[in-house]
Write an enzyme that holds these catalytic residues in place. Structure first.
Site, short mmCIF file in Angstrom:
data_model
loop_
_atom_site.label_atom_id
_atom_site.label_comp_id
_atom_site.label_asym_id
_atom_site.label_seq_id
_atom_site.Cartn_x
_atom_site.Cartn_y
_atom_site.Cartn_z
N CYS B 180 4.30 4.16 -64.66
CA CYS B 180 4.06 5.58 -64.37
C CYS B 180 5.27 6.16 -63.64
CB CYS B 180 2.83 5.75 -63.46
SG CYS B 180 1.31 5.10 -64.15
N HIS B 184 7.40 9.56 -63.06
CA HIS B 184 6.73 10.30 -61.98
C HIS B 184 7.01 9.73 -60.59
CE1 HIS B 184 4.53 12.87 -64.72
NE2 HIS B 184 4.17 11.81 -65.42
N ARG B 228 -6.14 12.93 -69.18
CA ARG B 228 -4.73 13.01 -68.80
C ARG B 228 -4.16 11.61 -68.56
NH1 ARG B 228 -0.29 15.23 -69.98
NH2 ARG B 228 -0.02 13.03 -70.31
N CYS B 232 -1.21 9.65 -70.72
CA CYS B 232 0.00 9.14 -70.06
C CYS B 232 0.29 7.72 -70.54
CB CYS B 232 -0.18 9.14 -68.55
SG CYS B 232 0.52 10.60 -67.74
#
Lengths: 209, 271
Positions: B180, B184, B228, B232
């Site tokens: 992730c 991010h 969401r 991802c």
């Protein structure tokens, strides 16, 4: 001395109390890493071409995961060396393909998701993270800008070999680089990588204009 | 003005600008348009459907969620539930986000089968209607409009979910070595034109949770945080997180915990 100890134990008790109230993490980072791994292994499933086995980290990923992307230099050097050994250089000794084809590959972000067809060729995903050519303003910034890449570095055989190898396996040069290992992963083949090398190094490529 | 005309006009304005006419302008244009749209957000339609579903006697046990489901604020109470989750539920002995909790209520209280809910939990681009669960989540989320995120991070079990989620966000694997955090984990990053929130900061985490559940103009669908997270992982080239699993709750806990203390504006609108 007695008072001193009492003060320390008192302070420790307060610290424990505070920790309890603030609800800070109650386990070590290593424990949470293990819990994360256990959760992932239990709660993920194969979908399309994205098989369950992808969850298993290889030795590079393991080293980066265990050391927050900053493994001890000795370990990093050893593993990066092993990654460099995986790079298959072109048998014909030529590195420069067609930059126009390279631009198309750089534009494509396809490949390897569960909604991609496994039989379709993967793209280079370059613009997702890098500025590359001057005519594409929709570029990402996860990686550095590559505009003028060949202009500043020259087009020597060594630079061609390095650029080819970097695209083939970025981890050979920076173990925990965010960049995928496109050749190693089987995402891009020899011809495709040569086209990308040309996009970056060919003096005729818009990247170097 | 007709909403679809507004939409079409704004999109034309945003997308017909010369490519070189700067990412920033296009983003600012879109943000302005989105703020206007939020005044009459289509999400409200989903909230209304969700409210009906919440109050109706349904399922093999013919009971309503309003009279059987405790979202952490007392049976049937919706107000503030969304911003105070994920939280620990003793009856399930698990930390759950709101969607997972509603699914739990639907199976345990109303008698629905989990497999039937999990078969199609998200609205597809070609689906006319959102699944019941999406409507329910949207309704519950609307009950936290303009309230501050207040996930009970002081609870040791919630803290464990948060910390495990944080460690999950750092886990690299798969063909592209992505986690992730690849996208991010730092400030000021973009994929193409898309700005990427840094989920480790209060501002970035807020952007990660704000506007969900959200009405997505691309495809005209209503989608939740569970969706969401799912999408991802698709882009991360990972296998799929199981629907309403602990894994997804942990990640939502990681973001919500980092967003704590900041205002939730209710169901939102997304590009």
């Amino acid at each position: 001395m007695k008072n001193y100890i009492a003060t320390i134990s008192g302070a420790a008790a307060v610290a424990v109390l505070l920790a309890g109230c603030a609800g800070g993490p109650s386990r070590s980072e290593a424990e949470y890493r293990q819990m994360a791994l256990d959760t992932i292994k239990r709660d993920f499933q194969t979908k399309g071409q994205a098989k369950y086995e992808r969850l298993t980290a290889d030795e590079v990923q393991q080293a980066c995961n265990a050391h927050a992307n900053n493994p001890p230099p000795e370990l990093a050097a050893k593993l990066a060396g092993a990654q460099l050994a995986t790079v298959k250089l072109p048998a014909d000794g030529k590195y420069l393909g067609d930059w126009k084809e390279g631009e198309k590959i750089a534009q494509s972000g396809r490949g390897f998701t569960w909604s991609d067809k496994a039989t379709d060729p993967a793209g280079g995903n370059c613009y997702n993270c890098h500025q590359v050519g001057p005519n594409e303003s929709s570029f990402g910034t996860v990686g550095p800008s590559l505009l003028g890449y060949g202009k500043t570095r020259g087009n020597s055989p060594e630079m061609q070999k390095y650029t080819y190898s970097k695209i083939y396996n970025a981890k050979a040069f920076n173990l925990c680089s965010e960049m995928p290992r496109f050749g190693h992963a089987g995402a891009l083949n020899e011809t495709q990588i040569k086209h990308l090398v040309a996009l970056l190094l060919d003096p005729a490529s818009p990247v170097n204009k | 003005m007709n909403r679809s005309i507004v939409l079409a006009t704004a999109l034309t304005v945003a997308w017909s600008m010369p490519v070189a006419a700067q990412t920033k302008d296009a983003n600012a244009e879109f943000e302005k348009f989105r703020a206007e749209m939020e005044e009459s957000n289509p999400a409200e339609l989903f909230e209304l459907k969700g409210e009906e579903l919440w109050k109706a006697k349904r399922g093999p046990k013919n009971i309503s969620l309003a009279e059987s489901c405790d979202l952490g604020q007392g049976v049937g109470k919706v107000e503030g539930a969304y911003v105070r989750a994920p939280r620990y539920f003793a009856d399930a002995d698990a930390v759950m986000d709101i969607e997972r909790r509603i699914v739990w209520c639907m199976t345990e209280k109303q008698g629905f089968k989990f497999e039937d809910i999990a078969k199609k939990p998200f609205q597809g681009a070609n689906d006319n209607n959102a699944p019941d669960i999406t409507n329910l989540v949207t309704y519950v989320a609307s009950g936290s409009k303009n309230m501050k995120f207040d996930m009970p991070l002081h609870d040791a079990k919630v803290r464990d979910a948060f910390e495990t989620g944080k460690a999950m966000a750092a886990y690299r694997a798969g063909p592209y070595d992505f986690s992730c955090n690849t996208c991010h984990g730092a400030d000021g990053k973009r994929i193409r034109m898309q700005n990427l929130p840094n989920l480790s900061t209060p501002e970035g985490a807020l952007r990660g949770v704000l506007g969900w559940p959200g009405y997505r103009m691309t495809g005209g669908v209503m989608l939740t945080s569970q969706w969401r997270m799912n999408d991802c992982f698709r882009q991360q080239r990972f296998p799929e997180p199981k629907y309403a699993s602990q894994a997804v709750t942990n990640l939502i806990a990681y973001m919500t915990g980092n967003a704590n203390g900041q205002m939730y504006k209710g169901p939102g609108i997304k590009r």
